[in-house]
Design a protein around this motif. Structure first.
Motif, PDB file in Angstrom:
ATOM      1  N   PRO A  68       0.803  -1.231   0.000  1.00 34.41           N
ATOM      2  CA  PRO A  68       0.000   0.000   0.000  1.00 34.41           C
ATOM      3  C   PRO A  68       0.839   1.287   0.000  1.00 34.41           C
ATOM      4  O   PRO A  68       0.322   2.364  -0.279  1.00 34.41           O
ATOM      5  CB  PRO A  68      -0.822  -0.092   1.292  1.00 34.41           C
ATOM      6  N   LEU A  69       2.120   1.155   0.282  1.00 32.28           N
ATOM      7  CA  LEU A  69       2.992   2.329   0.394  1.00 32.28           C
ATOM      8  C   LEU A  69       3.771   2.636  -0.884  1.00 32.28           C
ATOM      9  O   LEU A  69       4.455   3.653  -0.937  1.00 32.28           O
ATOM     10  CB  LEU A  69       4.000   2.111   1.538  1.00 32.28           C
ATOM     11  N   VAL A  70       3.688   1.744  -1.886  1.00 35.87           N
ATOM     12  CA  VAL A  70       4.602   1.879  -3.016  1.00 35.87           C
ATOM     13  C   VAL A  70       3.942   2.205  -4.365  1.00 35.87           C
ATOM     14  O   VAL A  70       4.634   2.306  -5.368  1.00 35.87           O
ATOM     15  CB  VAL A  70       5.490   0.623  -3.176  1.00 35.87           C
ATOM     16  N   ASP A  71       2.643   2.359  -4.402  1.00 40.59           N
ATOM     17  CA  ASP A  71       1.925   2.727  -5.618  1.00 40.59           C
ATOM     18  C   ASP A  71       2.288   1.843  -6.803  1.00 40.59           C
ATOM     19  O   ASP A  71       2.034   0.654  -6.801  1.00 40.59           O
ATOM     20  CB  ASP A  71       2.134   4.212  -5.956  1.00 40.59           C
ATOM     21  N   GLU A  72       2.915   2.444  -7.830  1.00 45.67           N
ATOM     22  CA  GLU A  72       3.185   1.734  -9.082  1.00 45.67           C
ATOM     23  C   GLU A  72       4.184   0.590  -8.925  1.00 45.67           C
ATOM     24  O   GLU A  72       4.248  -0.293  -9.767  1.00 45.67           O
ATOM     25  CB  GLU A  72       3.662   2.694 -10.191  1.00 45.67           C
ATOM     26  N   GLN A  73       4.955   0.567  -7.855  1.00 43.08           N
ATOM     27  CA  GLN A  73       5.910  -0.522  -7.649  1.00 43.08           C
ATOM     28  C   GLN A  73       5.275  -1.740  -6.972  1.00 43.08           C
ATOM     29  O   GLN A  73       5.936  -2.749  -6.750  1.00 43.08           O
ATOM     30  CB  GLN A  73       7.111  -0.026  -6.852  1.00 43.08           C
ATOM     31  N   ALA A  74       3.978  -1.655  -6.702  1.00 39.82           N
ATOM     32  CA  ALA A  74       3.273  -2.806  -6.124  1.00 39.82           C
ATOM     33  C   ALA A  74       3.341  -4.004  -7.068  1.00 39.82           C
ATOM     34  O   ALA A  74       3.360  -5.155  -6.611  1.00 39.82           O
ATOM     35  CB  ALA A  74       1.827  -2.442  -5.810  1.00 39.82           C
ATOM     36  N   ASP A  75       3.392  -3.741  -8.377  1.00 39.10           N
ATOM     37  CA  ASP A  75       3.505  -4.842  -9.345  1.00 39.10           C
ATOM     38  C   ASP A  75       4.773  -5.666  -9.115  1.00 39.10           C
ATOM     39  O   ASP A  75       4.760  -6.882  -9.262  1.00 39.10           O
ATOM     40  CB  ASP A  75       3.508  -4.307 -10.782  1.00 39.10           C
ATOM     41  N   LEU A  76       5.870  -4.987  -8.785  1.00 41.15           N
ATOM     42  CA  LEU A  76       7.127  -5.685  -8.498  1.00 41.15           C
ATOM     43  C   LEU A  76       6.934  -6.643  -7.326  1.00 41.15           C
ATOM     44  O   LEU A  76       7.341  -7.810  -7.390  1.00 41.15           O
ATOM     45  CB  LEU A  76       8.237  -4.675  -8.172  1.00 41.15           C
ATOM     46  N   LEU A  77       6.302  -6.168  -6.267  1.00 38.75           N
ATOM     47  CA  LEU A  77       6.114  -6.996  -5.078  1.00 38.75           C
ATOM     48  C   LEU A  77       5.164  -8.156  -5.368  1.00 38.75           C
ATOM     49  O   LEU A  77       5.395  -9.280  -4.909  1.00 38.75           O
ATOM     50  CB  LEU A  77       5.628  -6.135  -3.910  1.00 38.75           C
ATOM     51  N   ASP A  78       4.116  -7.894  -6.155  1.00 43.57           N
ATOM     52  CA  ASP A  78       3.213  -8.970  -6.562  1.00 43.57           C
ATOM     53  C   ASP A  78       3.962 -10.023  -7.379  1.00 43.57           C
ATOM     54  O   ASP A  78       3.763 -11.225  -7.188  1.00 43.57           O
ATOM     55  CB  ASP A  78       2.050  -8.422  -7.397  1.00 43.57           C
ATOM     56  N   ARG A  79       4.805  -9.561  -8.280  1.00 41.40           N
ATOM     57  CA  ARG A  79       5.567 -10.479  -9.136  1.00 41.40           C
ATOM     58  C   ARG A  79       6.497 -11.359  -8.291  1.00 41.40           C
ATOM     59  O   ARG A  79       6.604 -12.562  -8.508  1.00 41.40           O
ATOM     60  CB  ARG A  79       6.360  -9.697 -10.187  1.00 41.40           C
ATOM     61  N   LEU A  80       7.153 -10.763  -7.307  1.00 39.65           N
ATOM     62  CA  LEU A  80       8.050 -11.529  -6.442  1.00 39.65           C
ATOM     63  C   LEU A  80       7.288 -12.561  -5.616  1.00 39.65           C
ATOM     64  O   LEU A  80       7.748 -13.700  -5.456  1.00 39.65           O
ATOM     65  CB  LEU A  80       8.852 -10.591  -5.536  1.00 39.65           C
ATOM     66  N   MET A  81       6.110 -12.188  -5.115  1.00 43.01           N
ATOM     67  CA  MET A  81       5.320 -13.157  -4.345  1.00 43.01           C
ATOM     68  C   MET A  81       4.847 -14.308  -5.242  1.00 43.01           C
ATOM     69  O   MET A  81       4.827 -15.463  -4.812  1.00 43.01           O
ATOM     70  CB  MET A  81       4.144 -12.462  -3.648  1.00 43.01           C
ATOM     71  N   GLN A  82       4.489 -13.995  -6.484  1.00 37.77           N
ATOM     72  CA  GLN A  82       4.113 -15.039  -7.435  1.00 37.77           C
ATOM     73  C   GLN A  82       5.309 -15.946  -7.727  1.00 37.77           C
ATOM     74  O   GLN A  82       5.175 -17.164  -7.810  1.00 37.77           O
ATOM     75  CB  GLN A  82       3.583 -14.415  -8.731  1.00 37.77           C
ATOM     76  N   GLN A  83       6.488 -15.351  -7.867  1.00 41.74           N
ATOM     77  CA  GLN A  83       7.695 -16.144  -8.103  1.00 41.74           C
ATOM     78  C   GLN A  83       7.968 -17.095  -6.945  1.00 41.74           C
ATOM     79  O   GLN A  83       8.441 -18.217  -7.161  1.00 41.74           O
ATOM     80  CB  GLN A  83       8.908 -15.238  -8.337  1.00 41.74           C
ATOM     81  N   HIS A  84       7.669 -16.683  -5.720  1.00 42.96           N
ATOM     82  CA  HIS A  84       7.866 -17.572  -4.577  1.00 42.96           C
ATOM     83  C   HIS A  84       7.070 -18.863  -4.760  1.00 42.96           C
ATOM     84  O   HIS A  84       7.583 -19.955  -4.489  1.00 42.96           O
ATOM     85  CB  HIS A  84       7.465 -16.888  -3.267  1.00 42.96           C
TER      86      HIS A  84
END
Length: 189
Positions: A68-84
């Motif tokens: 919620p704190l990173v706006d447009e970079q939330a996609d990066l975090l979503d991608r990393l969680m999917q990679q896990h």
């Protein structure tokens, strides 16, 4: 930098050691030389026991709190969680393949090579993405109350090789690492 990020970076160094060892063992096997299947299987069991059950869940908590704190970079975090999730599946698949061969099953060498190289390459790419992009992002946006929330939600899962050694479960790996630390060149098989 928060101590949890430092812990994750230390984990990454340890995971890179494991990946280096797996790369070496896989190269020996693919070159037709003797390699240690017990060791290769233990390396993947370690990845399952710690990376997939302790390390990645901690990162997922951090990523969820930071999203919620990173706006447009939330996609990066979503991608990393999917990679896990994807990496956990790759680990299981590769371990099953190695166990099958060890138990006398048949699998084309080139198929095992593709699985092994894909597994190692994706693990390394994932670590690099976290180190270069995600961790600096987390370090810049997470505040003290965020870290307190992360600590509260964090799984309590010790590293069974590098922090709280399980020398029975990972006996072959411990013996190998011990010989390396003593300057010996461990025998392959």
């Amino acid at each position: 930098m928060h101590y949890l990020l430092e812990k994750l970076q230390k984990d990454h160094r340890n995971l890179e050691r494991i990946l280096d060892l797996l790369t070496s063992q896989l190269a020996q096997f693919l070159a037709g030389r003797e390699s240690d299947f017990d060791l290769k299987i233990e390396l993947l069991e370690y990845m399952e026991a710690y990376a997939d059950q302790g390390h990645h869940p901690l990162e997922n908590v951090m990523f969820s709190v930071a999203k919620p704190l990173v706006d447009e970079q939330a996609d990066l975090l979503d991608r990393l969680m999917q990679q896990h999730q994807e990496l956990a599946q790759l680990t299981r698949t590769f371990r099953y393949s190695l166990e099958n061969i060890y138990q006398g099953g048949v699998m084309p060498r080139d198929e095992l090579e593709v699985q092994g190289r894909e597994f190692i390459a994706l693990q390394r790419q994932h670590i690099a993405l976290e180190e270069q992009e995600a961790f600096p992002l987390l370090d810049s946006v997470l505040r003290e109350q965020d870290w307190a929330s992360i600590i509260e939600q964090s799984p309590n899962h010790d590293d069974p090789v590098f922090d709280k050694p399980d020398k029975i479960r990972f006996q072959t790996l411990f013996e190998y690492l011990s010989r390396v630390e003593q300057g010996e060149t461990p025998a392959a098989g």
